[in-house]
Design an enzyme around this catalytic site. Structure first.
Site, short mmCIF file in Angstrom:
data_model
loop_
_atom_site.label_atom_id
_atom_site.label_comp_id
_atom_site.label_asym_id
_atom_site.label_seq_id
_atom_site.Cartn_x
_atom_site.Cartn_y
_atom_site.Cartn_z
N THR A 117 27.59 7.34 26.71
CA THR A 117 26.62 6.79 27.96
C THR A 117 25.62 7.32 28.07
O THR A 117 26.38 8.63 29.19
CB THR A 117 28.00 6.02 29.28
N HIS A 121 17.16 19.76 37.34
CA HIS A 121 17.48 21.30 38.16
C HIS A 121 16.23 21.84 38.14
O HIS A 121 15.96 22.57 39.31
CB HIS A 121 18.48 21.23 38.88
N CYS A 173 23.42 33.61 35.98
CA CYS A 173 24.50 33.45 35.60
C CYS A 173 25.05 34.65 34.48
O CYS A 173 26.71 34.97 34.86
CB CYS A 173 24.14 32.89 33.43
N GLN A 177 12.42 26.43 32.77
CA GLN A 177 11.24 27.56 33.32
C GLN A 177 10.24 26.70 33.81
O GLN A 177 9.37 27.32 34.46
CB GLN A 177 10.89 28.86 33.22
C1 LIG Z 1 18.19 27.17 33.44
C2 LIG Z 1 17.22 27.55 32.04
C3 LIG Z 1 18.00 27.26 31.20
C4 LIG Z 1 19.58 26.60 31.32
O1 LIG Z 1 19.51 24.83 31.85
P1 LIG Z 1 20.96 24.42 32.52
O2 LIG Z 1 20.22 23.28 32.72
O3 LIG Z 1 21.05 24.69 33.83
O4 LIG Z 1 21.82 24.31 31.44
C5 LIG Z 1 17.74 27.25 30.22
N1 LIG Z 1 17.12 28.44 29.73
C6 LIG Z 1 16.43 28.66 31.00
C7 LIG Z 1 15.19 29.90 30.50
C8 LIG Z 1 16.92 28.82 32.20
O5 LIG Z 1 16.62 28.78 32.92
#
Ligand SMILES: *Cc1c(COP(=O)(O)O)cnc(C)c1O
Length: 404
Positions: free
Chosen positions: A251, A215, A338, A193
């Site tokens: 890959t 992302h 989640c 984050q």
């Molecule tokens: C979104 C998130 C993840 C997981 O990352 P992904 O790329 O979606 O697997 C892990 N830790 C935190 C604090 C997140 O906000």
């Protein structure tokens, strides 16, 4: 909201959606998409191939690696691309545990970590490791003093997140890093984050391992990285070919890696500017929302991410609130993305000591650079009405908080 990929589509302001779920994911920047497309079409070569097309892909990956390294103050050779934050967290925890089991079997983490850390730690416990889950105070802060007293002779890893994805609380990472270094314990931080949102210097902060994910800073999904400080003893989890210096086989996802590189560069270059804008929006939202009676701010009042707002409204159900907001074109979340589908009570708010009946009424708004002050005003106009409507319908609402 101005949706950056929709120019010319002719969406009117009235039916525009307000996306305030940027901690769950962010839209990919147009420039990033353009960079990525080139590596799905013209430059489609396998980076392991020795011909020119392969070399072009290889070069693109190394260029992205440079950008990631620069963004966090690391060396290029210390960056490993993964499939995202979840894999990076799993690798850090399991990889350190298994490579250092002769030195010790104790790991320290916090009770408010992302599930990709918590569930990896729980699994590791089944492999005869011992894990201490540090408590947090009402703001979600880990205490450095408590961390110090949790350290044992056989502690091999401290894994504490940089900032929390539900409540936005930023941990005293530099202090934690110092404690870890003084005790010669590896320090991993889930900075998913934080990267692209707060400046990071892994050297200054004594960080040995750091997880990041594309992302969450307007890059692609399914692509992340793990920073591993040179000299760190870590086991490989994914075996196969020689990719990523033989430490992470498979890959490479070249288009996504290229996109992540571009996105991290853009985001870190704009941190100061975007934080100023986000702070203003965040603080007007918080100021406005807490004027609603029986509303509480979760997380730390100041030591929090510039884009995070998390509040509880007493007497109502967060799920209903989200559905009603959705019907008005406002996209938010109850806690983390989640948890939202599982109706599970937030482990983060529970650890902060919030009562279960109050956690039920929690709402997270997470801002992004597509949001505007107009969106903020719109939310502040619509949200109190919905809260009141739900309170009127709820049998839990005392008479004084109802309207006719
Ligand atoms: C979104 C998130 C993840 C997981 O990352 P992904 O790329 O979606 O697997 C892990 N830790 C935190 C604090 C997140 O906000």
């Amino acid at each position: 909201m101005v949706i950056n990929n929709c120019e010319g589509v002719g969406v009117t302001v009235e039916n525009m959606k307000i996306y305030m779920d940027n901690s769950a994911t962010t839209p990919v920047k147009k420039e990033v998409v353009e960079n990525m497309i080139l590596y799905m079409t013209e430059n489609f070569g396998n980076p392991s191939s020795i011909h020119d097309l392969g070399k072009t892909s290889k070069h693109a990956i190394e260029n992205a690696r440079k950008k990631v390294a620069k963004a966090i103050g690391a060396g290029e050779s210390e960056i490993y691309f993964t499939s995202g934050g979840t894999e990076s967290n799993n690798w850090a925890i399991k990889g350190i545990a298994f490579a250092n089991r002769n030195r010790g079997k104790h790991i320290i983490t916090s009770s408010i970590e992302h599930h990709s850390v918590l569930h990896a730690c729980e699994w590791i416990e089944g492999q005869k490791f011992e894990v201490t889950y540090l408590p947090v105070d009402k703001y979600g802060l880990v205490s450095p003093e408590e961390l110090k007293s949790a350290i044992k002779d056989d502690t091999i890893l401290i894994s504490i997140m940089f900032a929390n994805n539900e409540i936005g609380t930023i941990q005293p990472v530099e202090e934690i890093g110092k404690i870890a270094r003084e005790n010669r314990i590896y320090f991993h931080t889930d900075a998913v984050q934080v990267v692209g949102h707060i400046p990071i210097d892994v050297t200054k902060m004594n960080i040995d391992l750091l997880s990041l994910s594309g992302h969450k800073f307007q890059g692609p999904k399914g692509c992340g990285a793990l920073y591993i400080k040179t000299g760190t003893k870590i086991e490989t989890l994914i075996h196969g070919g020689d990719q990523e210096r033989k430490r992470r086989a498979g890959t490479e996802n070249v288009p996504a890696i290229v996109g992540l590189g571009k996105a991290i560069e853009l985001a870190t270059d704009e941190i100061e500017e975007s934080n100023k804008i986000l702070f203003e929006m965040r603080d007007s939202l918080i100021r406005g929302l807490i004027t609603i009676p029986k509303t509480h701010l979760n997380g730390h009042p100041t030591q929090r991410l510039a884009n995070n707002i998390n509040v509880n409204f007493e007497y109502i159900e967060g799920e209903s609130l989200l559905l009603m907001l959705n019907a008005k074109g406002i996209f938010a979340s109850a806690g983390s993305a989640c948890n939202s589908s599982s109706l599970e009570t937030s482990h983060v708010l529970t650890a902060c000591g919030v009562k279960p009946e109050i956690i039920r009424g929690s709402l997270r708004l997470s801002l992004g650079m597509m949001n505007t002050l107009k969106d903020v005003d719109k939310v502040l106009e619509i949200l109190p009405e919905i809260v009141q409507k739900l309170r009127n319908m709820s049998p839990l609402t005392p008479q004084e908080y109802r309207t006719l």
